[in-house]
Design an enzyme around this catalytic site. Structure first.
Site, mmCIF file in Angstrom:
data_model
loop_
_atom_site.group_PDB
_atom_site.id
_atom_site.type_symbol
_atom_site.label_atom_id
_atom_site.label_comp_id
_atom_site.label_asym_id
_atom_site.label_seq_id
_atom_site.Cartn_x
_atom_site.Cartn_y
_atom_site.Cartn_z
ATOM 1 N N HIS A 1 0.820 1.353 -3.944
ATOM 2 C CA HIS A 1 -0.518 1.885 -4.201
ATOM 3 C C HIS A 1 -0.476 3.399 -4.238
ATOM 4 O O HIS A 1 0.101 4.015 -3.355
ATOM 5 C CB HIS A 1 -1.460 1.471 -3.067
ATOM 6 C CG HIS A 1 -2.405 0.409 -3.477
ATOM 7 N ND1 HIS A 1 -3.683 0.673 -3.882
ATOM 8 C CD2 HIS A 1 -2.245 -0.924 -3.567
ATOM 9 C CE1 HIS A 1 -4.274 -0.467 -4.196
ATOM 10 N NE2 HIS A 1 -3.430 -1.452 -4.004
ATOM 11 N N HIS B 1 2.464 -1.568 -0.475
ATOM 12 C CA HIS B 1 1.258 -2.261 -0.044
ATOM 13 C C HIS B 1 1.385 -3.779 -0.024
ATOM 14 O O HIS B 1 0.792 -4.446 0.824
ATOM 15 C CB HIS B 1 0.110 -1.857 -0.978
ATOM 16 C CG HIS B 1 -1.209 -2.433 -0.573
ATOM 17 N ND1 HIS B 1 -1.769 -2.193 0.657
ATOM 18 C CD2 HIS B 1 -2.080 -3.242 -1.218
ATOM 19 C CE1 HIS B 1 -2.930 -2.829 0.742
ATOM 20 N NE2 HIS B 1 -3.129 -3.481 -0.362
ATOM 21 N N ARG C 1 -1.785 1.693 -11.478
ATOM 22 C CA ARG C 1 -1.187 2.067 -10.194
ATOM 23 C C ARG C 1 0.252 2.532 -10.309
ATOM 24 O O ARG C 1 0.634 3.528 -9.708
ATOM 25 C CB ARG C 1 -1.166 0.840 -9.275
ATOM 26 C CG ARG C 1 -2.496 0.435 -8.776
ATOM 27 C CD ARG C 1 -2.346 -0.879 -8.044
ATOM 28 N NE ARG C 1 -3.667 -1.355 -7.651
ATOM 29 C CZ ARG C 1 -3.904 -2.593 -7.250
ATOM 30 N NH1 ARG C 1 -2.938 -3.476 -7.203
ATOM 31 N NH2 ARG C 1 -5.111 -2.950 -6.885
ATOM 32 N N LEU D 1 -6.368 -12.155 -1.696
ATOM 33 C CA LEU D 1 -7.200 -12.988 -0.828
ATOM 34 C C LEU D 1 -7.450 -14.326 -1.513
ATOM 35 O O LEU D 1 -7.460 -15.385 -0.891
ATOM 36 C CB LEU D 1 -8.526 -12.282 -0.536
ATOM 37 C CG LEU D 1 -8.417 -10.881 0.066
ATOM 38 C CD1 LEU D 1 -9.795 -10.316 0.359
ATOM 39 C CD2 LEU D 1 -7.591 -10.912 1.335
#
Lengths: 678, 247
Positions: free
Chosen positions: A297, A437, A362, A477
């Site tokens: 990130h 990350h 990114r 998630l």
């Protein structure tokens, strides 16, 4: 930020000399992996068909079947709760004091789901398409389609549990666009979505603990997998308080133990996040897939000194209004940034990528920051002789929008930054630098989430399957909960339908061997009595990984890294200093075992990166770029998953050359396209 | 900066503990409090003394794993978690006292590490909504007024660190419990089990040995997530209602 979705498209370019292999000598070629168990037929029907074909286990038999789940984050807690409700005997393990601490809790942004509540053109197919494309065509089509398909159920489930998602005034759920995606499909709970989702899964898990279907073993660490008669049948765990080495046997084992980004020492991962559960399974025959795929990130708070223990991510939404720059002249680097006039600043992203500016993806933003600092134009404190930071400046935004508007949008992030750095970002430009990350690699699994060891299933970040070479924002998630609530409970029942399984005894040779291996390692670490702390080795390993297997990898760098890792590992086994005893809480001993496994994983990551002589997603090979310095993929040669088989180690603890099995990636519902941000 | 650190050392749950004094030099103000302890541990390890055990995990202020009494205050002088406390809050030459959470219901396991599993057992007594996986209705079938959803979120931010208990002269966990009862009580999904939830959670709270609440307010003052004191009023109100309903 735009990972790929708003990119213009061009046809694939460039070919490689197929006879040349950078990784020759570092690995042994193996047979291809052909059967992923993915069903045939139209992609939209495959999961429905698989669920129908998966055999059933009658309710009376379920309580006779036992399941071990290691890790209780989103993937583990949701699976444990669901399998407990179904009536199986579930034993769960986590190294923290409570399952509520799992690192899923730290996720800020949100969770994607193809609900199409905004009627803005979203659909299961579009979420599927965005995810495959975002992963640079290195994920498995069938798994990703299923992920998109069950995403809508996740939101229903979480809302029913009382997860307080953001709502509109009419009482319905709010959505936002995230990660540069052009539709609003992200559900969120302020900047703490991970926390709220995890607490929902944790509460469902605690409900089953109370009901007696699940037993929880917190402050326990899995140190070995038991593979008996070709099947995963249990684990060896250490009670981290008493030091007791315990054998836990079951009919099936699930690893939901998260990612391994801490191999880099500094990362945004929790301090305890480690690879041991997965690595021990790898050493017992589970293939490790795409280990080199690391997501970095660009917007983290920079390192301030050698004492640093971890890094903090700040939401990438900051790049919507902040302008990124470094001084043009090295001599200005230690000046107060407010004293550097406009003409002496290099807004390098706006200069190199005028179309995307500060919103480039990114990986591009991260690499560009590294180049500025390597070039001696970094800002902030000097650590090990280099300043590793670039400015993220809100002065223009504050002038344009007013301080109040900026405060409303980013206030909590500004407060967090001020707390950590002691600087006021409203008056002095923030400093940012990239940090590790998430890892897209993990244990190889088939469509059923089963590893190459029968009876060993792997879910969430611990497996490799859904994100390809890069993960879209708000998808981590989604995968954890999809696997735990909706995928694994169906696929595992097909395996369990073969039960009842022959019970295995504690004196089974496989159990004895696993216990002895754990005891031997613990004894070794406590008796070396060398000179250096475990942390000092971990930090040095992390530096090697970050320097040579981080944002940019080259053949020479990776080969150098492998040599450095081997030498350092040899020294670690001879010269580490671990005090205390095995029969008590001993945090240095815990770390020693994890760092030992990080050494082997680190070497495999370098070998994997060496083999993949293309740039894609989070993997940028210096040798594979366009004339403009853009990542250059080679679909003709590298459209495969690298699945690595453990080949053993020698007496001096060095790995023998691992075996590479390739799983070809075949796209039937989607066409491969090259990305470009110019 | 140079510091004198007085730290509680206790080899295990069964042994007696004592304060030990350590000197630490060259502490940078950019270090977090836990990084300062990391540095001290490196020093102890080099000297052949067992490093100090303490809990931490995310070090981002959200997992709730860390927690120390620093100069007698839970999480130290700032309203934050211990991992987000930085050494710039202290000054050169200072003496800092560091102890584990103070509460009989949180027994010390070693040095600064305590057992907070009592919190999990309170949640097991009803800190959830009973919905099996796969049986949830479509998310939009139950609208929730935005104000209720926002308030539910505010109290759902509790990280279960235990600072409220450590700060309370009575060792009460009422703020922790009140946050969960308020969160679930604000939502339509939480209504069917509302009475049962509060009665069972309070019973478990008392069984674990937490003390009663006398509205002193130290809990909310120490809470890193600023959970408001009125969740305890809500807890008491829900308890009275449940008793009136015959629970």
């Amino acid at each position: 930020m735009p990972d790929t979705v708003t990119a213009t498209e061009a046809s694939p370019t460039g070919t490689l000399d197929g006879d040349y292999d950078d990784a020759a000598g570092y690995y042994t070629p193996g047979t291809p992996l052909i059967d992923t168990k993915a069903p045939d037929g139209p992609i939209a029907d495959r999961w429905q068909n698989r669920k129908f074909e998966a055999r059933l286990v009658n309710p009376a038999n379920r309580r006779k079947l036992s399941i071990i789940i290691v890790g209780t984050g989103l993937a583990g807690a949701s699976a444990a709760a669901t399998l407990g409700e179904a009536g199986y005997n579930v034993k769960t393990f986590c190294y923290q004091d409570s399952p509520r601490r799992a690192h899923s809790i730290a996720a800020q942004g949100g969770i994607n789901a193809a609900k199409n509540y905004k009627e803005d053109g979203d659909s299961v197919h579009r979420l599927f398409y965005d995810t495959v494309k975002g992963g640079d065509y290195r994920s498995r089509e069938d798994n990703v389609y299923r992920l998109a398909e069950v995403s809508t159920n996740i939101i229903d489930q979480c809302v029913a549990q009382g997860v307080p998602f953001a709502r509109e005034y009419g009482g319905l759920l709010d959505n936002r666009s995230f990660g540069g995606v052009q539709v609003s499909r992200t559900f969120y709970a302020r900047g703490q979505t991970g926390q709220q989702l995890l607490i929902g899964a944790y509460q469902a898990l605690e409900r089953q603990i109370s009901a007696g279907t699940v037993s929880m073993h917190s402050r326990h660490e899995m140190l070995e997998l038991v593979v008996a008669d070709g099947k995963a049948r249990g684990i060896i765990a250490r009670d981290m308080i008493t030091g007791e080495i315990q054998t836990h046997l079951a009919d099936v084992v699930v690893l939901a133990s998260g990612g391994y980004g801490n191999v880099f020492y500094l990362s945004t991962n929790a301090m305890g996040s480690n690879v041991t559960a997965a690595w021990r399974a790898h050493r017992k025959g589970a293939y490790m897939a795409n280990p080199c795929y690391t997501q970095i990130h660009p917007t983290c708070i920079p390192v301030t000194g050698t004492h640093q223990s971890k890094l903090t991510l700040m939401s990438e939404s900051l790049r919507n209004d902040g302008r990124i720059w470094v001084p043009k002249d090295q001599a200005d680097c230690d000046k107060d940034p407010r004293d550097i006039p406009e003409e002496a600043r290099d807004y390098y992203l706006e200069r190199i990528y005028p179309a995307f500016g500060n919103l480039v993806p990114r990986d591009i933003a991260s690499r560009a920051a590294k180049y500025q600092c390597d070039d001696g134009r970094g800002v902030g404190p000097e650590v090990d002789g280099v300043r590793r930071g670039v400015y993220l400046d809100f002065a223009d935004a504050i002038e344009r929008l007013g301080r109040d508007a900026v405060e409303n949008k980013y206030g909590n992030l500004f407060d967090m930054y001020a707390r950590i750095t002691g600087e006021d970002p409203y008056t002095v430009p923030m400093r940012i630098y990239p940090a590790v990350h998430y890892v897209m690699g993990g244990l190889w699994v088939d469509y059923d989430l089963q590893s190459t060891i029968p009876g060993l299933f792997v879910t969430g970040e611990a497996n490799f399957s859904d994100h390809g070479a890069n993960r879209l924002g708000a998808s981590a998630l989604m995968q954890g909960l999809a696997d735990g609530y909706f995928v694994l409970p169906h696929t595992i029942r097909d395996y369990l339908a073969d039960g009842p399984f022959e019970p295995i005894a504690e004196d089974h040779p496989a159990v004895v061997e696993a216990r002895e291996s754990v005891q031997g390692r613990i004894e070794h670490f406590l008796t070396v009595n060398g000179e250096r702390s475990v942390d000092s080795y971990h930090r040095e390993l992390g530096n090697i990984m970050w320097e040579y297997c981080g944002m940019e990898r080259t053949e020479d760098g990776l080969k150098k890294a492998i040599d450095l890792i081997r030498t350092l590992k040899d020294d670690f086994y001879r010269n580490v200093k671990v005090l205390g005893t095995a029969e008590s809480l001993n945090q240095s001993l815990e770390k020693a075992g994890r760092v030992a496994d990080f050494f082997e994983l680190g070497e495999l990551m370098c070998i994997d990166a060496l083999n993949r002589r293309e740039s894609c997603g989070g993997h940028f090979r210096g040798e594979s770029q366009t004339e403009d310095g853009e990542a250059l993929r080679h679909d003709d040669e590298f459209a495969y998953v690298s699945a690595w088989e453990w080949a053993g180690d020698d007496e001096s603890n060095q790995m023998r050359a691992p075996v590479l099995h390739k799983e070809d990636l075949v796209y039937t519902a989607i066409e491969m396209k090259q990305r470009s941000y110019k | 900066m140079n510091l004198t650190l007085k730290i509680w050392r206790q080899p295990d749950a069964a042994s007696a503990g004592a304060m030990h004094t350590y000197q630490l030099a060259d502490v940078s103000e950019d270090m977090s409090f836990l990084e300062m302890l990391d540095v001290l541990n490196e020093q102890l390890n080099a000297e052949g003394e067992d490093p100090i055990a303490f809990d931490s995990d995310c070090r981002e202020g959200i997992c709730g794993m860390c927690g120390l009494m620093i100069n007698g205050e839970a999480h130290g002088p700032e309203v934050t978690t211990t991992c987000q406390l930085h050494m710039r809050s202290f000054s050169d030459g200072e003496t800092i006292t560091i102890e584990p959470w103070r509460s009989d219901a949180f027994p010390v396991l070693k040095d600064l590490v305590v057992d907070r599993s009592a919190f999990d057992r309170i949640i097991q007594q009803g800190g959830f909504i009973s919905v099996n996986t796969g049986s949830a209705p479509e998310a939009h079938s139950v609208p929730v007024p935005k104000d209720d959803a926002d308030r539910a979120f505010n109290v759902a931010t509790c990280i279960g660190c235990g600072a409220c208990v450590a700060a309370c002269p009575n060792g009460s966990a009422s703020l922790f419990m009140g946050a969960k009862i308020t969160h679930l009580g604000l939502l339509p999904q939480g209504q069917p089990e509302r009475d049962e939830r509060v009665v069972n959670m309070v019973a478990q709270h008392d069984h674990e040995g937490f003390g009663g609440c006398t509205n002193i307010g130290e809990c909310t003052a120490a809470c890193p997530k600023e959970i408001p004191l009125d969740v305890i009023s809500q807890l008491n109100k829900d308890l009275r209602t449940a008793i009136r309903h015959g629970h």
